[in-house]
Scaffold this motif. Structure first.
Motif, PDB file in Angstrom:
ATOM      1  N   SER A 126      40.944  12.123  85.379  1.00  0.00           N
ATOM      2  CA  SER A 126      40.971  13.503  84.386  1.00  0.00           C
ATOM      3  C   SER A 126      39.843  13.513  83.122  1.00  0.00           C
ATOM      4  O   SER A 126      39.254  13.962  82.454  1.00  0.00           O
ATOM      5  CB  SER A 126      42.185  14.198  84.099  1.00  0.00           C
ATOM      6  OG  SER A 126      42.641  13.002  82.464  1.00  0.00           O
TER       7      SER A 126
ATOM      8  N   LEU B 139      36.827  13.753  84.459  1.00  0.00           N
ATOM      9  CA  LEU B 139      36.523  15.204  84.843  1.00  0.00           C
ATOM     10  C   LEU B 139      35.866  15.734  83.903  1.00  0.00           C
ATOM     11  O   LEU B 139      34.824  16.863  83.879  1.00  0.00           O
ATOM     12  CB  LEU B 139      37.753  15.765  85.658  1.00  0.00           C
ATOM     13  CG  LEU B 139      37.889  15.617  87.203  1.00  0.00           C
ATOM     14  CD1 LEU B 139      39.216  15.656  87.406  1.00  0.00           C
ATOM     15  CD2 LEU B 139      36.791  15.893  87.634  1.00  0.00           C
ATOM     16  N   LEU B 140      36.744  15.560  82.863  1.00  0.00           N
ATOM     17  CA  LEU B 140      35.848  16.190  81.482  1.00  0.00           C
ATOM     18  C   LEU B 140      34.443  16.240  80.698  1.00  0.00           C
ATOM     19  O   LEU B 140      33.488  16.562  80.416  1.00  0.00           O
ATOM     20  CB  LEU B 140      36.839  15.851  80.109  1.00  0.00           C
ATOM     21  CG  LEU B 140      37.114  16.592  78.674  1.00  0.00           C
ATOM     22  CD1 LEU B 140      37.055  17.825  78.809  1.00  0.00           C
ATOM     23  CD2 LEU B 140      37.894  15.552  77.747  1.00  0.00           C
TER      24      LEU B 140
ATOM     25  N   LEU C 255      32.773  18.024  83.031  1.00  0.00           N
ATOM     26  CA  LEU C 255      32.384  19.199  82.940  1.00  0.00           C
ATOM     27  C   LEU C 255      31.684  19.308  81.107  1.00  0.00           C
ATOM     28  O   LEU C 255      30.775  20.655  81.313  1.00  0.00           O
ATOM     29  CB  LEU C 255      33.976  19.882  82.453  1.00  0.00           C
ATOM     30  CG  LEU C 255      33.717  21.332  81.906  1.00  0.00           C
ATOM     31  CD1 LEU C 255      33.835  22.259  83.102  1.00  0.00           C
ATOM     32  CD2 LEU C 255      35.711  21.678  81.370  1.00  0.00           C
ATOM     33  N   CYS C 256      31.726  18.521  80.537  1.00  0.00           N
ATOM     34  CA  CYS C 256      30.999  18.589  79.534  1.00  0.00           C
ATOM     35  C   CYS C 256      29.614  18.275  79.897  1.00  0.00           C
ATOM     36  O   CYS C 256      28.757  19.118  78.922  1.00  0.00           O
ATOM     37  CB  CYS C 256      31.850  17.710  78.139  1.00  0.00           C
ATOM     38  SG  CYS C 256      33.166  18.436  77.283  1.00  0.00           S
TER      39      CYS C 256
ATOM     40  N   VAL D  47      27.644  18.700  82.411  1.00  0.00           N
ATOM     41  CA  VAL D  47      27.381  20.678  82.818  1.00  0.00           C
ATOM     42  C   VAL D  47      26.866  21.370  81.388  1.00  0.00           C
ATOM     43  O   VAL D  47      26.065  22.299  82.157  1.00  0.00           O
ATOM     44  CB  VAL D  47      28.283  20.295  84.385  1.00  0.00           C
ATOM     45  CG1 VAL D  47      27.150  21.292  84.307  1.00  0.00           C
ATOM     46  CG2 VAL D  47      28.023  19.162  85.568  1.00  0.00           C
ATOM     47  N   SER D  48      27.845  21.678  80.974  1.00  0.00           N
ATOM     48  CA  SER D  48      27.898  22.434  80.878  1.00  0.00           C
ATOM     49  C   SER D  48      26.219  22.127  78.587  1.00  0.00           C
ATOM     50  O   SER D  48      26.071  23.536  78.715  1.00  0.00           O
ATOM     51  CB  SER D  48      28.868  22.834  79.377  1.00  0.00           C
ATOM     52  OG  SER D  48      30.043  23.116  80.175  1.00  0.00           O
TER      53      SER D  48
ATOM     54  N   ALA E  31      30.807  14.998  75.640  1.00  0.00           N
ATOM     55  CA  ALA E  31      30.884  14.858  77.756  1.00  0.00           C
ATOM     56  C   ALA E  31      31.244  12.679  76.381  1.00  0.00           C
ATOM     57  O   ALA E  31      31.685  11.647  77.327  1.00  0.00           O
ATOM     58  CB  ALA E  31      29.702  14.347  78.439  1.00  0.00           C
TER      59      ALA E  31
ATOM     60  N   CYS F  79      30.242  29.206  80.050  1.00  0.00           N
ATOM     61  CA  CYS F  79      30.115  27.524  79.422  1.00  0.00           C
ATOM     62  C   CYS F  79      30.169  27.661  78.436  1.00  0.00           C
ATOM     63  O   CYS F  79      30.774  25.986  77.892  1.00  0.00           O
ATOM     64  CB  CYS F  79      28.465  27.496  79.224  1.00  0.00           C
ATOM     65  SG  CYS F  79      27.957  26.161  78.603  1.00  0.00           S
TER      66      CYS F  79
ATOM     67  N   ALA G 246      34.154  26.538  79.243  1.00  0.00           N
ATOM     68  CA  ALA G 246      34.464  25.550  79.432  1.00  0.00           C
ATOM     69  C   ALA G 246      34.544  24.488  78.657  1.00  0.00           C
ATOM     70  O   ALA G 246      35.016  23.176  78.086  1.00  0.00           O
ATOM     71  CB  ALA G 246      33.340  24.908  80.527  1.00  0.00           C
TER      72      ALA G 246
ATOM     73  N   GLY H 126      37.160  21.820  77.065  1.00  0.00           N
ATOM     74  CA  GLY H 126      37.232  21.100  76.558  1.00  0.00           C
ATOM     75  C   GLY H 126      37.760  20.254  75.806  1.00  0.00           C
ATOM     76  O   GLY H 126      38.549  19.408  74.685  1.00  0.00           O
TER      77      GLY H 126
END
Length: 177
Positions: free
Chosen positions: A8, A11-12, A15-16, A18-19, A49, A162, A165, A169
């Motif tokens: 997890s 994955l965070l 996500l961060c 990519v944002s 991230a 974005c 997300a 996060g």
């Protein structure tokens, strides 16, 4: 069934990152007035991230992150001269500096976090931000389906997604304090 903590966390991180990458590309395409806000969001995405990387991995430590986010606070203060609509950048930068400070003091990542009042206030702010952002995203997507061969989503909707997300996060990281 729950995900292992390290999965997890990664994955965070994804996500961060990519944002942050999307916001950076938006900053490069934006006009001068909007560039500062998009650059601030990119910095927050990449910073989140880095902060979400599981403890002990990477060459940076909490003190380096604290210095970076104090710089982000100064940048957010600079953006405020353009209007209060940039206040969210300031709150986000302060939250990241706060989390880095709690990590530098030996807290965070499952240990005793910072003062409960500060953590609680930030949790309330970002929970409200996520709920409001989600509602705006849902109501904005009620248009006609995309044309074949055309873009799948409008840039404004991608920007909202974005921001949503990154808000999720931030909420997840604050919950881990």
């Amino acid at each position: 069934m729950s995900l292992p903590a390290s999965l997890s966390a990664w994955l965070l991180v994804l996500l961060c990152a990519v944002s942050g990458a999307y916001c950076l590309s938006r900053a490069r395409r934006s006009e001068r007035e909007a560039r500062g806000g998009a650059a601030g969001e990119a910095l927050m995405g990449f910073g989140m991230a880095v902060m979400a990387v599981p403890a002990g991995i990477g060459p940076w430590g909490p003190r380096v992150l604290l210095a970076v986010f104090c710089g982000a606070v100064l940048h957010a203060l600079w953006l405020l001269r353009g209007g209060v609509h940039h206040a969210h950048h300031l709150v986000g930068s302060l939250a990241m500096a706060y989390m880095a400070l709690t990590m530098a003091d030996g807290h965070g990542h499952g240990h005793d976090g910072g003062p409960p009042l500060v953590t609680g206030a930030l949790l309330l702010y970002f929970a409200g931000y996520v709920l409001l952002g989600g509602a705006r995203l849902v109501t904005a997507g009620g248009g006609a389906p995309p044309v074949a061969g055309g873009p799948s989503a409008k840039p404004a909707e991608l920007t909202r997604a974005c921001r949503l997300a990154m808000g999720i996060g931030m909420l997840a990281m604050l919950l881990s304090l």
